[in-house]
Scaffold this motif. Structure first.
Motif, PDB file in Angstrom:
ATOM      1  N   GLY A   1       0.817  -1.220   0.000  1.00  0.00           N
ATOM      2  CA  GLY A   1       0.000   0.000   0.000  1.00  0.00           C
ATOM      3  C   GLY A   1       0.843   1.259   0.000  1.00  0.00           C
ATOM      4  N   SER A   2       1.887   1.287   0.818  1.00  0.00           N
ATOM      5  CA  SER A   2       2.760   2.458   0.869  1.00  0.00           C
ATOM      6  C   SER A   2       3.542   2.631  -0.422  1.00  0.00           C
ATOM      7  CB  SER A   2       3.726   2.343   2.047  1.00  0.00           C
ATOM      8  OG  SER A   2       3.017   2.349   3.255  1.00  0.00           O
ATOM      9  N   ALA A   3       3.986   1.522  -1.001  1.00  0.00           N
ATOM     10  CA  ALA A   3       4.735   1.613  -2.254  1.00  0.00           C
ATOM     11  C   ALA A   3       3.851   2.145  -3.381  1.00  0.00           C
ATOM     12  CB  ALA A   3       5.307   0.245  -2.626  1.00  0.00           C
ATOM     13  N   LEU A   4       2.603   1.727  -3.404  1.00  0.00           N
ATOM     14  CA  LEU A   4       1.691   2.205  -4.447  1.00  0.00           C
ATOM     15  C   LEU A   4       1.274   3.657  -4.214  1.00  0.00           C
ATOM     16  CD1 LEU A   4      -0.618  -0.911  -4.902  1.00  0.00           C
ATOM     17  CD2 LEU A   4       1.069  -0.045  -6.533  1.00  0.00           C
ATOM     18  N   LEU A   5       0.948   3.997  -2.955  1.00  0.00           N
ATOM     19  CA  LEU A   5       0.448   5.339  -2.656  1.00  0.00           C
ATOM     20  C   LEU A   5       1.534   6.406  -2.595  1.00  0.00           C
ATOM     21  CD1 LEU A   5      -2.216   4.588   0.086  1.00  0.00           C
ATOM     22  CD2 LEU A   5      -2.624   5.318  -2.254  1.00  0.00           C
ATOM     23  N   PHE A   6       2.722   6.024  -2.147  1.00  0.00           N
ATOM     24  CA  PHE A   6       3.785   7.015  -1.955  1.00  0.00           C
ATOM     25  C   PHE A   6       5.000   6.779  -2.855  1.00  0.00           C
ATOM     26  CE2 PHE A   6       1.729   6.600   2.292  1.00  0.00           C
ATOM     27  CZ  PHE A   6       1.084   7.816   2.285  1.00  0.00           C
ATOM     28  N   GLY A   7       5.405   5.529  -2.990  1.00  0.00           N
ATOM     29  CA  GLY A   7       6.626   5.224  -3.729  1.00  0.00           C
ATOM     30  C   GLY A   7       6.538   5.491  -5.214  1.00  0.00           C
ATOM     31  N   LEU A   8       5.477   5.045  -5.841  1.00  0.00           N
ATOM     32  CA  LEU A   8       5.358   5.268  -7.282  1.00  0.00           C
ATOM     33  C   LEU A   8       5.159   6.738  -7.639  1.00  0.00           C
ATOM     34  CD1 LEU A   8       3.409   2.115  -8.510  1.00  0.00           C
ATOM     35  CD2 LEU A   8       5.865   2.606  -8.596  1.00  0.00           C
ATOM     36  N   PRO A   9       4.354   7.508  -6.898  1.00  0.00           N
ATOM     37  CA  PRO A   9       4.315   8.951  -7.187  1.00  0.00           C
ATOM     38  C   PRO A   9       5.664   9.634  -6.956  1.00  0.00           C
ATOM     39  CG  PRO A   9       2.361   8.329  -5.972  1.00  0.00           C
ATOM     40  CD  PRO A   9       3.271   7.132  -5.976  1.00  0.00           C
ATOM     41  N   LEU A  10       6.400   9.200  -5.929  1.00  0.00           N
ATOM     42  CA  LEU A  10       7.733   9.748  -5.706  1.00  0.00           C
ATOM     43  C   LEU A  10       8.634   9.453  -6.903  1.00  0.00           C
ATOM     44  CD1 LEU A  10       9.834  11.057  -3.758  1.00  0.00           C
ATOM     45  CD2 LEU A  10      10.346   8.716  -3.020  1.00  0.00           C
ATOM     46  N   THR A  11       8.535   8.261  -7.433  1.00  0.00           N
ATOM     47  CA  THR A  11       9.327   7.899  -8.606  1.00  0.00           C
ATOM     48  C   THR A  11       8.966   8.782  -9.784  1.00  0.00           C
ATOM     49  OG1 THR A  11       9.500   5.617  -7.860  1.00  0.00           O
ATOM     50  CG2 THR A  11       9.897   6.021 -10.199  1.00  0.00           C
ATOM     51  N   PHE A  12       7.694   9.048  -9.965  1.00  0.00           N
ATOM     52  CA  PHE A  12       7.257   9.913 -11.063  1.00  0.00           C
ATOM     53  C   PHE A  12       7.883  11.299 -10.943  1.00  0.00           C
ATOM     54  CE2 PHE A  12       4.293  13.136 -12.636  1.00  0.00           C
ATOM     55  CZ  PHE A  12       4.283  12.808 -13.983  1.00  0.00           C
ATOM     56  N   PHE A  13       7.829  11.875  -9.746  1.00  0.00           N
ATOM     57  CA  PHE A  13       8.370  13.230  -9.569  1.00  0.00           C
ATOM     58  C   PHE A  13       9.898  13.253  -9.633  1.00  0.00           C
ATOM     59  CE2 PHE A  13       4.196  13.851  -7.434  1.00  0.00           C
ATOM     60  CZ  PHE A  13       3.717  14.801  -8.322  1.00  0.00           C
ATOM     61  N   LEU A  14      10.547  12.264  -9.046  1.00  0.00           N
ATOM     62  CA  LEU A  14      12.011  12.245  -9.069  1.00  0.00           C
ATOM     63  C   LEU A  14      12.564  11.927 -10.454  1.00  0.00           C
ATOM     64  CD1 LEU A  14      13.014  10.522  -5.708  1.00  0.00           C
ATOM     65  CD2 LEU A  14      13.173  12.937  -6.316  1.00  0.00           C
ATOM     66  N   SER A  15      11.845  11.134 -11.220  1.00  0.00           N
ATOM     67  CA  SER A  15      12.342  10.780 -12.553  1.00  0.00           C
ATOM     68  C   SER A  15      12.369  11.974 -13.485  1.00  0.00           C
ATOM     69  CB  SER A  15      11.502   9.655 -13.162  1.00  0.00           C
ATOM     70  OG  SER A  15      10.191  10.110 -13.440  1.00  0.00           O
ATOM     71  N   GLU A  16      11.618  12.995 -13.165  1.00  0.00           N
ATOM     72  CA  GLU A  16      11.600  14.209 -13.985  1.00  0.00           C
ATOM     73  C   GLU A  16      12.724  15.170 -13.616  1.00  0.00           C
ATOM     74  OE1 GLU A  16       9.470  14.604 -16.554  1.00  0.00           O
ATOM     75  OE2 GLU A  16       8.729  12.598 -16.070  1.00  0.00           O
ATOM     76  N   SER A  17      13.450  14.896 -12.535  1.00  0.00           N
ATOM     77  CA  SER A  17      14.518  15.792 -12.107  1.00  0.00           C
ATOM     78  C   SER A  17      15.855  15.056 -12.134  1.00  0.00           C
ATOM     79  CB  SER A  17      14.249  16.320 -10.696  1.00  0.00           C
ATOM     80  OG  SER A  17      14.473  15.307  -9.747  1.00  0.00           O
ATOM     81  N   ALA A  18      16.893  15.821 -12.091  1.00  0.00           N
ATOM     82  CA  ALA A  18      18.240  15.241 -12.068  1.00  0.00           C
ATOM     83  C   ALA A  18      18.633  14.815 -10.657  1.00  0.00           C
ATOM     84  CB  ALA A  18      19.243  16.252 -12.609  1.00  0.00           C
ATOM     85  N   LYS A  19      17.787  15.046  -9.683  1.00  0.00           N
ATOM     86  CA  LYS A  19      18.095  14.736  -8.286  1.00  0.00           C
ATOM     87  C   LYS A  19      17.698  13.315  -7.895  1.00  0.00           C
ATOM     88  CE  LYS A  19      17.790  19.502  -6.816  1.00  0.00           C
ATOM     89  NZ  LYS A  19      17.214  20.455  -5.897  1.00  0.00           N
ATOM     90  N   GLU A  20      17.296  12.514  -8.844  1.00  0.00           N
ATOM     91  CA  GLU A  20      16.913  11.144  -8.525  1.00  0.00           C
ATOM     92  C   GLU A  20      18.157  10.367  -8.101  1.00  0.00           C
ATOM     93  OE1 GLU A  20      14.203   7.626 -10.401  1.00  0.00           O
ATOM     94  OE2 GLU A  20      15.474   8.739 -11.776  1.00  0.00           O
ATOM     95  N   HIS A  21      18.092   9.775  -6.936  1.00  0.00           N
ATOM     96  CA  HIS A  21      19.215   9.044  -6.379  1.00  0.00           C
ATOM     97  C   HIS A  21      18.661   7.913  -5.514  1.00  0.00           C
ATOM     98  CE1 HIS A  21      22.663   8.304  -3.676  1.00  0.00           C
ATOM     99  NE2 HIS A  21      23.372   8.610  -4.746  1.00  0.00           N
ATOM    100  N   GLY A  22      19.363   6.807  -5.470  1.00  0.00           N
ATOM    101  CA  GLY A  22      18.914   5.668  -4.672  1.00  0.00           C
ATOM    102  C   GLY A  22      18.783   5.988  -3.204  1.00  0.00           C
ATOM    103  N   GLY A  23      19.654   6.844  -2.696  1.00  0.00           N
ATOM    104  CA  GLY A  23      19.588   7.234  -1.290  1.00  0.00           C
ATOM    105  C   GLY A  23      18.318   7.989  -0.958  1.00  0.00           C
ATOM    106  N   THR A  24      17.808   8.730  -1.931  1.00  0.00           N
ATOM    107  CA  THR A  24      16.551   9.461  -1.720  1.00  0.00           C
ATOM    108  C   THR A  24      15.408   8.483  -1.492  1.00  0.00           C
ATOM    109  OG1 THR A  24      17.355  11.212  -3.162  1.00  0.00           O
ATOM    110  CG2 THR A  24      14.995  11.190  -2.688  1.00  0.00           C
ATOM    111  N   TYR A  25      15.378   7.429  -2.293  1.00  0.00           N
ATOM    112  CA  TYR A  25      14.335   6.412  -2.128  1.00  0.00           C
ATOM    113  C   TYR A  25      14.480   5.694  -0.784  1.00  0.00           C
ATOM    114  CZ  TYR A  25      13.131   6.952  -7.041  1.00  0.00           C
ATOM    115  OH  TYR A  25      12.726   7.446  -8.242  1.00  0.00           O
ATOM    116  N   ALA A  26      15.714   5.388  -0.406  1.00  0.00           N
ATOM    117  CA  ALA A  26      15.944   4.676   0.854  1.00  0.00           C
ATOM    118  C   ALA A  26      15.515   5.516   2.054  1.00  0.00           C
ATOM    119  CB  ALA A  26      17.415   4.287   0.974  1.00  0.00           C
TER     120      ALA A  26
END
Length: 144
Positions: free
Chosen positions: A61-86
């Motif tokens: 539930g958390s991955a669908l509600l929060f993780g995937l939208p976070l991926t959408f927003f981070l993928s549009e920026s150069a600040k996407e980093h694995g540490g941000t997801y962690a």
């Protein structure tokens, strides 16, 4: 798309195991004693599998509600980093059990800590797994 689905399932699976393991360990020892006392093994097994189901529901539930939208927003920026997801996963893993407990009418006390610490670890593991896959995809896309 198939690789993304596999990576998502892997991240959710590892996060589920990370969140359920402390509870499974706490229940495993009493289950062994109940088996020696002659209780039905099926009911004892269901008791041990319950933390997996609960952790899986929270992580998915958390991955669908929060993780995937976070991926959408981070993928549009150069600040996407694995540490941000962690780190985001760890923080959300700590906060989601608190929010759910409060929403269900509970108070902030020991039960919240009992749920949020393994939740934070589950979020950290889920975010790390997903973040590493995203970094690998970005590196492959950038050519190296």
């Amino acid at each position: 798309m198939t690789n993304a689905l596999i990576a998502f399932a892997r991240a959710v699976g590892w996060g589920t195991l990370a969140g359920a393991t402390p509870y499974m360990a706490l229940l495993f020892v009493p289950m062994l004693f109940s088996l020696w006392d002659g209780e039905a093994p099926l009911s004892a097994s269901m008791l041990v599998l319950f933390p997996l189901a609960l952790s899986g529901a929270f992580v998915l539930g958390s991955a669908l509600l929060f993780g995937l939208p976070l991926t959408f927003f981070l993928s549009e920026s150069a600040k996407e980093h694995g540490g941000t997801y962690a780190m985001t996963g760890a923080v959300l893993g700590l906060l989601v059990p608190v929010a759910v407990t409060l929403w269900m009418g509970g108070g902030v006390g020991g039960e919240v800590l009992f749920l949020s610490l393994p939740g934070g670890f589950a979020g950290l593991v889920t975010g790390t797994s997903w973040g590493r896959w995203r970094e690998a995809q970005r590196a492959a896309q950038d050519g190296g």
